[in-house]
Design a protein around this motif. Structure first.
Motif, PDB file in Angstrom:
ATOM      1  N   LEU A 291     -16.674   0.638   0.482  1.00 54.00           N
ATOM      2  CA  LEU A 291     -15.373   0.969   1.045  1.00 54.00           C
ATOM      3  C   LEU A 291     -14.411  -0.172   0.767  1.00 54.00           C
ATOM      4  N   LEU A 292     -13.178   0.159   0.366  1.00 55.85           N
ATOM      5  CA  LEU A 292     -12.141  -0.832   0.100  1.00 55.85           C
ATOM      6  C   LEU A 292     -11.057  -0.717   1.165  1.00 55.85           C
ATOM      7  N   TRP A 293     -10.436  -1.866   1.486  1.00 46.71           N
ATOM      8  CA  TRP A 293      -9.321  -1.902   2.433  1.00 46.71           C
ATOM      9  C   TRP A 293      -8.055  -2.279   1.667  1.00 46.71           C
ATOM     10  N   LEU A 294      -7.049  -1.385   1.664  1.00 45.74           N
ATOM     11  CA  LEU A 294      -5.815  -1.626   0.937  1.00 45.74           C
ATOM     12  C   LEU A 294      -4.917  -2.580   1.724  1.00 45.74           C
ATOM     13  N   ASN A 295      -4.135  -3.392   0.991  1.00 50.64           N
ATOM     14  CA  ASN A 295      -3.280  -4.378   1.676  1.00 50.64           C
ATOM     15  C   ASN A 295      -2.086  -3.730   2.378  1.00 50.64           C
ATOM     16  N   GLU A 296      -1.756  -2.478   1.999  1.00 46.13           N
ATOM     17  CA  GLU A 296      -0.702  -1.730   2.687  1.00 46.13           C
ATOM     18  C   GLU A 296      -1.109  -0.265   2.747  1.00 46.13           C
ATOM     19  N   PRO A 297      -0.682   0.468   3.780  1.00 46.20           N
ATOM     20  CA  PRO A 297      -1.037   1.890   3.873  1.00 46.20           C
ATOM     21  C   PRO A 297      -0.388   2.700   2.757  1.00 46.20           C
ATOM     22  N   VAL A 298      -0.999   3.842   2.449  1.00 47.23           N
ATOM     23  CA  VAL A 298      -0.470   4.810   1.497  1.00 47.23           C
ATOM     24  C   VAL A 298      -0.294   6.132   2.238  1.00 47.23           C
ATOM     25  N   ALA A 299       0.896   6.691   2.156  1.00 48.26           N
ATOM     26  CA  ALA A 299       1.195   7.935   2.876  1.00 48.26           C
ATOM     27  C   ALA A 299       0.708   9.140   2.084  1.00 48.26           C
ATOM     28  N   THR A 300      -0.150   9.941   2.688  1.00 50.08           N
ATOM     29  CA  THR A 300      -0.561  11.242   2.140  1.00 50.08           C
ATOM     30  C   THR A 300      -0.625  12.209   3.315  1.00 50.08           C
ATOM     31  N   ASP A 301      -1.037  13.462   3.060  1.00 50.38           N
ATOM     32  CA  ASP A 301      -1.231  14.348   4.201  1.00 50.38           C
ATOM     33  C   ASP A 301      -2.394  13.806   5.036  1.00 50.38           C
ATOM     34  N   ASP A 302      -2.452  14.208   6.310  1.00 49.76           N
ATOM     35  CA  ASP A 302      -3.414  13.594   7.213  1.00 49.76           C
ATOM     36  C   ASP A 302      -4.639  14.451   7.484  1.00 49.76           C
ATOM     37  N   GLN A 303      -4.985  15.324   6.528  1.00 51.63           N
ATOM     38  CA  GLN A 303      -6.177  16.148   6.704  1.00 51.63           C
ATOM     39  C   GLN A 303      -7.432  15.282   6.614  1.00 51.63           C
ATOM     40  N   PRO A 304      -8.358  15.389   7.583  1.00 53.84           N
ATOM     41  CA  PRO A 304      -9.569  14.564   7.538  1.00 53.84           C
ATOM     42  C   PRO A 304     -10.572  15.066   6.518  1.00 53.84           C
ATOM     43  N   VAL A 305     -11.359  14.143   5.981  1.00 51.24           N
ATOM     44  CA  VAL A 305     -12.457  14.504   5.091  1.00 51.24           C
ATOM     45  C   VAL A 305     -13.608  15.054   5.925  1.00 51.24           C
ATOM     46  N   ARG A 306     -14.273  16.101   5.406  1.00 52.05           N
ATOM     47  CA  ARG A 306     -15.481  16.631   6.042  1.00 52.05           C
ATOM     48  C   ARG A 306     -16.668  16.328   5.143  1.00 52.05           C
TER      49      ARG A 306
END
Length: 818
Positions: free
Chosen positions: A86-101
């Motif tokens: 898992l990687l942690w980005l230095n800033e958030p990226v806006a996408t739709d907020d549908q969760p992964v299943r």
């Protein structure tokens, strides 16, 4: 949720060949493969990511990243550590907020999978990496050291210079039925590095820290719950008649590079839709050529699928029969009761009835309506309020509004959208240095027209030309063009920009054209259906021979090469035109693998002389006929595409397919409509053919008699036996007078008339005429001729057994050619 291309992540590290793939699980959380960031058993010094997909509205977003699981502070992972990170980005990226299943494949029957990544074999000469859609089957019973085996239909050629073809795809998220089940991690050495494997995600969910990170930092609603994914249950549902949703009929066109979301227009569409209450509302996207109507409709369809709509039907609506064909395919795909595939119009009506009452969510897109009256019978409605219709057209016809339908006018880009398009398009190709202080002036000169901007951007990228330089080139060429295309001739107000950008791009394409085929190929494509023609057309001898004879000379004073053009060279020319945005060449969308925008095609045709067009028309018609299968039924999509392209060719070339006689492809298209059971469309087609043949060839020409005979057959197929008999009796008299009593076509007309008599209940007349046909065919054709045997078989069953099924056997003898 299903795979979302806007969450794709390109992962780069400072290690040699440090390229991998990933998938965004949360605003700052990326899933990838451990070995991408831990190459050669040591942590990569620096990790950079690029999130998004170049053809979606969010564009590409660059972010720095660091590994957050497994935690590098805990030291070096064990040799047998799970190949997931898992990687942690230095800033958030806006996408739709549908969760992964999450899912775990099981069972014996392979499960379909999909994913996307950046493998080495997809890299082209213009970019470091390109997205490749991964798909195939995951056989849960197969084992590997990694976990899952992925069987892909794409088996790339072995890599050059020891580069493994799948390198770069490591870290791609693997989905089965909307559940993320694994991470692509390695290719198989025993299979020359051409087979993919994946690490099971359920193993990561059981490890300390992983589940905690995804539930705390994944998109809202993300859990660590695992669902079983099997093909046994899917197959059981399929076998029992239950449909696996969602279903896409079309397919929906891909969004263009640097597609602009056009938020104000989308809001207008959404507002119009929301006011429809429980009644379906049709938004008619009305606008001139090149303003982006189809792209906006495609964005709506893609969003609908992503938002959980059960059925999306995309129908090219330039011809009513194309709409009927798509509806019939939809009825078959969702297993409508009574949809046999034998009667497309009946199947299409069954789909409309289902759409009207189903509680399931649906979207139907009717793209590029040209005949509102013809399409009016095929507008879907939704009495349950769960469906809606989206249409595109250049017309502003009153028939397209009213009845719950609202028109949303589409214009060119706003100045801000045009600027954003150029910024995004050039930045995505690492050509940001081409932007300068004349960017806004260039967009203004192009009239903010999306199609013209697309031409210009492709040229600037390929030629590495700044906005200032292109603006100078455009201004100079438009001044010269104004004499050839005055403003009074530009009926849509956009033709001059398109013609200018077209000529500039075509000049550049020809300069880069090693095959000398780009110009003649573009002129052929311009005569065919803008919605697409088969790429296979460019493998037929008629087109290859035309290209051979009409190569563009490499130099003005040198003769053109005369060596035979190959299908590979034709494909190279198409891909060159694709690079300059003059057409789209994508074999994955067969049988519409080559498409050209209608406005681009019109601009090309305006530069074609009448003599050139006659030769082009003959070559294209010969190629369509060459490609047409002997029997349509096993190839309904190909047959529908060939019919649409024949209609487009005939429309663009006026009467040139009628000299010296009617081209056979015109008759083949009509018989194809009859064979497809499209009685209404066939009747309209043969009425037009009869009128044209009478006007151009005369009442007594054999082709005119053949057209009337086909018209009678179409009447009979539509249940209009009385009208069929009147025409066939006239055709029989004319055939006996013009061709003679014993001509094979005359005998066929008699057989057709016998069929019509029987269908009208005139049994005695049918049997008498049928006996005459048998005797005539034995005498003229011989006892063993297929037509004689067919007629005799039908006659025997009717006269001896009284079997009414004997008469339809004779339908095979109906006149099917000129």
């Amino acid at each position: 949720m299903t795979l979302d291309p806007q969450r794709l992540v390109l992962v780069r590290t400072t290690a040699p060949d440090g390229v991998g793939s990933g998938y965004l699980l949360g605003p700052q959380l990326v899933l990838t493969a451990l070995h991408v960031v831990f190459p050669d058993s040591q942590w990569a010094g620096q990790v950079e990511t690029q999130v998004g997909h170049p053809r979606y509205e969010t564009g590409l977003v660059d972010r720095g990243a660091e590994v957050c699981w497994p935690d590098p502070r805990d030291g070096t992972p064990a040799e047998d550590a799970l190949d997931v990170a898992l990687l942690w980005l230095n800033e958030p990226v806006a996408t739709d907020d549908q969760p992964v299943r999450w899912g775990q494949p099981g069972g014996v029957v392979p499960v379909r999978f999909e994913g996307a990544g950046f493998p080495a074999f997809a890299v082209d000469t213009e970019s470091v990496a390109q997205v490749e859609y991964l798909r195939g089957e995951l056989p849960a019973v197969s084992t590997s050291s990694s976990g899952w085996v992925l069987d892909c239909p794409v088996w790339p050629a072995p890599g050059r210079n020891a580069v493994r073809p799948w390198a770069g795809a490591s870290g791609s998220a693997v989905f089965c039925h909307g559940r993320l089940v694994g991470v692509a991690v390695e290719d198989n050495k025993a299979m020359d590095w051409r087979r993919l494997h994946a690490t099971p995600i359920h193993e990561a969910l059981s490890l300390p820290g992983f589940a905690d990170l995804i539930t705390r930092h994944g998109h809202p609603g993300t859990t660590s719950l695992l669902e079983d994914v099997t093909s046994e249950t899917t197959a059981a549902r399929s076998d029992s008649g239950e449909v696996v949703w969602p279903v896409e009929i079309g397919p929906v066109p891909t969004l263009a590079s640097a597609f602009q979301p056009r938020s104000a227009l989308r809001q207008a569409v959404d507002d119009a839709r929301s006011s429809g209450a429980a009644v379906v509302l049709t938004q008619v996207l009305s606008g001139g050529g090149g303003v982006g109507k189809t792209q906006l409709a495609a964005a709506c369809a893609i969003d609908a699928l992503r938002d959980g709509v059960d059925l999306v039907v995309w129908a090219a609506a330039t011809e009513t029969q194309q709409v009927i064909t798509q509806y019939a395919q939809g009825a078959a795909r969702i297993r409508m009761p009574g949809a046999t595939g034998q009667d497309p119009e009946s199947d299409a009506r069954a789909l409309l009835e289902w759409l009207a009452t189903t509680p399931q969510r649906w979207l139907v897109v009717l793209d590029d309506i040209t005949d509102p009256d013809g399409v009016s019978r095929w507008w879907p409605v939704s009495r349950s309020g769960t469906g809606w219709v989206l249409a595109t057209t250049r017309l502003k016809d009153a028939h397209l509004t009213g009845g719950g339908r609202t028109r949303v006018d589409i214009d060119v880009y706003t100045p801000q959208e045009a600027d954003a398009y150029l910024q995004t398009r050039l930045t995505s190709e690492n050509m940001i240095h081409l932007l300068d202080d004349q960017t806004a002036a260039l967009a203004d000169a192009l009239g903010h027209l999306p199609l013209a901007l697309s031409h210009a951007a492709a040229y600037m990228i390929n030629e590495e030309l700044t906005c200032t330089a292109y603006l100078n080139l455009f201004t100079h060429r438009q001044t010269r063009l104004s004499q050839a295309l005055p403003e009074t001739a530009d009926t849509e107000g956009y033709g001059r920009q398109i013609a200018t950008t077209l000529l500039i791009s075509l000049d550049a394409a020809q300069a880069a054209d090693t095959t000398c085929l780009a110009a003649p190929a573009l002129h052929i494509a311009a005569l065919l259906d803008p919605a697409g023609h088969p790429h296979a057309l460019w493998t037929t001898p008629p087109l290859l021979n035309y290209l051979t004879a009409h190569r563009t000379p490499s130099h003005p004073h040198e003769p053109a090469k005369q060596t035979q053009v190959t299908s590979g060279q034709a494909h190279t020319a198409l891909r060159l035109l694709h690079r300059y945005a003059l057409l789209t060449c994508d074999q994955r969308t067969e049988p519409r693998g080559v498409r050209i925008h209608a406005l681009t095609a019109r601009a090309v045709r305006e530069t074609t002389t009448e003599d050139q067009q006659a030769l082009l028309a003959a070559a294209a018609a010969d190629a369509l006929l060459e490609l047409w299968p002997e029997v349509d039924q096993p190839h309904p999509d190909l047959a529908a595409s060939l019919r649409a392209n024949t209609d487009a060719l005939a429309g663009h070339t006026q009467d040139q397919l009628w000299h010296p006689d009617a081209h056979p492809v015109l008759y083949r298209a009509g018989t194809s409509l009859l064979n497809a059971g499209l009685a209404a469309s066939a009747t309209a087609y043969w009425q037009d053919m009869t009128t044209a043949s009478e006007r151009l060839l005369g009442d007594d020409h054999s082709h005119t008699l053949a057209a009337r005979a086909h018209l009678a057959v179409s009447y009979g197929q539509a249940g209009r036996a009385g009208e069929a008999i009147l025409i066939e009796e006239r055709v029989l008299l004319d055939s006996e007078r013009v061709l003679g009593d014993d001509h094979p076509d005359t005998l066929t007309v008699r057989a057709n008339l016998a069929v019509s008599y029987w269908e009208a209940g005139r049994t005695g007349e049918a049997i008498g005429l049928l006996e005459q046909v048998v005797a005539d065919r034995e005498r003229v054709l011989g006892d063993d001729h297929p037509d004689t045997l067919l007629t005799f078989s039908g006659c025997l069953r009717v006269v001896t057994l009284g079997d009414p099924c004997g008469m339809p056997v004779l339908c095979g003898t109906r006149m099917v050619g000129a």
